[in-house]
Design an enzyme around this catalytic site. Structure first.
Site, short mmCIF file in Angstrom:
data_model
loop_
_atom_site.label_atom_id
_atom_site.label_comp_id
_atom_site.label_asym_id
_atom_site.label_seq_id
_atom_site.Cartn_x
_atom_site.Cartn_y
_atom_site.Cartn_z
N LYS A 1 1.09 -1.47 0.02
CA LYS A 1 -0.14 0.00 -0.11
C LYS A 1 0.94 1.05 0.33
O LYS A 1 2.26 1.14 0.58
CB LYS A 1 -0.90 0.16 1.15
N SER B 1 -9.55 2.37 2.35
CA SER B 1 -8.41 2.64 2.47
C SER B 1 -7.43 1.68 1.32
O SER B 1 -6.47 1.68 0.76
CB SER B 1 -7.86 3.53 3.57
N SER C 1 -9.82 -0.02 7.50
CA SER C 1 -9.89 -0.30 6.26
C SER C 1 -8.97 -1.28 5.18
O SER C 1 -7.91 -1.90 4.55
CB SER C 1 -8.85 1.06 5.74
#
Length: 574
Positions: A135, A214, A238
């Site tokens: 990420k 997210s 998330s």
């Protein structure tokens, strides 16, 4: 080697002026030029990307890390071949999916080094040769870490502690996954999966639907076989929400089990990184690599000395004889959650019982008090922790939250689709070290969140009455992606069970349970959560449920299935 970041996805321009503002330097390395800040068109995936790419008759979607390791050990597969296959998947699919924000230019070189290590019988760990996505709030020396913000395109970080651990275990960092900008802590009406750097991530099951949370690019990228596994991060929902919405396994570990050093923060009181994978065994193997003490992260000093960390030694009979609390929906929640999703959850409970477990209906106390205190605490903690991260990170970028807000006000892309109200509210706060009320709020909601779980797990006077875990509905069907400034509305978030474990710092894992929504086209997950440091037991339970339910199916990349009514009060996961 450091290179500029270049998002990979092409997007249609909304206006000529905005398109001009999105140009990226030609010196960047990537497969194709792009218009990064644009929302996706949802046009559909071409034939080359309509299914998983076989290599030597192998289906990437179905393969597990142990199966890949066996093939690389016997010489029928190499890390270079596997990495090349995943890069080909990205080239075929990512234009429409937008899950991968940037590619590591050294990925194939790292894969070749992995093959040489294996040939010398010097494999470094359980992830040797396994391609992963990080990420883009996780630092890596090879690429900027942007948190999706154009303000950080020139950041120059070193490897995060977890990046170092992954490399030391032999993993191949393919690149960075897109995310909701600033981990969905920017605007009151943000669109999950959108960032100024990466544009909009789509849900691979239905491309005009949202990937949630997210860690959107991590969830969608793993679901679409753009990497074997990915790193997500969670403050509240998330990891588990994009896992549920994209039909994969996502584990939010116990706070402190995994280092946060080198990760763009929201709050050190709730943040943690964790694995996202198509298979529970892969998530467990990743956790074995990620878990451990880090002198730079005080929370990891609380890991019990006797904690077993052989997470991948999974017990596929863990549900036999277990007692599982079922977090039932209230009447108000049931009115908001569609009937088909409720049926999926009810079927999951029956599968848990069929595996030999006793299901005990439960309700968790103190949820209103926890919810009321969480947001003001996060605002002040975000200002404190982000300022510290920015100040310590090398590169030509704003060094504090005030500078980020000013950058966004001048940038033609950042505020094109929704605002930055949360950044502004955070800037107006007093940091917790100077605000006794915020410190008291944090301590109170943490205690309440822990009590809400601990009290339910302790069902009776003796241990024979205790529950082994609690299960709840992870998500409702993914909503159509919308933008506040273009459509007058954004995320149509309905229901989640992530908050108690998030605020408590307890583990939570989501596993695919079925499909709902129009034409049963969208994945639904269930979340198992339990006591602090019970990550291994939850992985056992999740793996057993995964084996029993066999609910996951590969995505179909449908352009659309039509529209759903949208609720009035979106609450995006962070």
């Amino acid at each position: 080697m450091r290179v500029p970041v270049l998002p990979l996805r092409r997007r249609a321009a909304v206006t000529a002026a905005l398109a001009a503002a999105l140009l990226v330097p030609a010196s960047a390395t990537a497969a194709a030029p792009s218009d990064p800040g644009q929302p996706g068109t949802g046009a559909g995936v071409d034939a080359a990307g309509s299914g998983t790419l076989p290599i030597r008759g192998l289906d990437l979607d179905a393969l597990t890390i142990p199966e890949l390791q066996a093939r690389m050990d016997d010489g029928s597969l190499t890390a270079v071949q596997l990495t090349t296959a995943y890069l080909a998947r990205i080239a075929a699919v990512n234009d429409d999916l937008g899950a991968v924000l940037s590619i590591n230019p050294e990925a194939l070189r790292d894969a070749a080094a992995s093959d040489r290590a294996r040939q010398r019988n010097q494999a470094r760990g359980p992830l040797e040769g396994i391609p992963i996505l990080l990420k883009d709030n996780v630092d890596t020396e090879q690429l900027p870490t942007t948190a999706g913000s154009r303000a950080l395109l020139d950041s120059r970080p070193d490897d995060a502690e977890i990046t170092r651990r992954l490399r030391d275990a032999g993993a191949i960092v393919l690149g960075k996954a897109n995310l909701s900008e600033w981990a969905n802590f920017r605007g009151e009406a943000s669109s999950s999966g959108w960032s100024g750097v990466g544009g909009q991530t789509a849900n691979p099951y239905v491309l005009d639907r949202n990937p949630c949370g997210s860690s959107s690019g991590s969830g969608a990228g793993v679901a679409a076989s753009l990497a074997q596994v990915a790193i997500g991060t969670e403050t509240d929902g998330s990891i588990v929400c994009p896992a549920g919405a994209n039909g994969v396994v996502g584990l939010k570990p116990t706070l402190g089990l995994v280092s946060r050093t080198g990760i763009v923060p929201i709050s050190a009181e709730q943040d943690t990184a964790g694995p996202m994978a198509r298979h529970a065994v892969d998530a467990a193997l990743m956790l074995e690599v990620l878990a451990g003490a880090d002198d730079a992260d005080a929370a990891t000093a609380e890991i019990p000395a006797d904690l077993a960390t052989d997470f991948a030694d999974l017990d596929l009979d863990a549900l036999e004889g277990a007692r599982i609390g079922v977090w039932t929906l209230t009447a108000e929640q049931a009115a908001a959650v569609d009937d088909r999703t409720e049926e999926v959850f009810a079927a999951a409970v029956k599968q848990i019982e069929a595996a030999g477990a006793t299901a005990v209906p439960v309700q968790l106390a103190y949820q209103e008090e926890i919810g009321a205190g969480e947001f003001p605490a996060l605002l002040a903690e975000f200002k404190r922790d982000l300022n510290a991260y920015l100040a310590a990170t090398p590169g030509d970028h704003p060094k504090d939250l005030a500078g980020i807000i000013e950058f966004n006000e001048q940038d033609p892309v950042e505020l094109a689709y929704f605002g930055q109200e949360l950044l502004e509210q955070a800037q107006a706060t007093t940091v917790p070290e100077e605000d006794a009320a915020i410190r008291e709020t944090r301590n109170r909601i943490r205690d309440l969140a822990r009590a809400s779980i601990d009290e339910v797990l302790a069902q009776g006077a003796g241990p024979e009455d205790d529950l082994d875990a609690i299960v709840g509905l992870t998500n409702t069907p993914a909503w159509q992606t919308r933008y506040e400034y273009l459509d007058g509305e954004a995320d149509a978030f309905v229901y989640a069970t992530s908050t108690p474990a998030a605020v408590a710092g307890y583990p939570n894992i989501s596993v695919p349970a079925g499909f709902a929504g129009i034409r049963d086209s969208l994945p639904i997950g269930v979340s198992f959560f339990g006591a602090r440091w019970d990550d291994a037991q939850l992985l056992d339970i999740a793996a057993d449920f995964e084996d029993q339910a066999a609910a996951r199916e590969a995505p179909g990349y449908l352009p659309t299935v039509g529209s759903d009514p949208q609720p009035d009060n979106p609450e995006p996961a962070t």
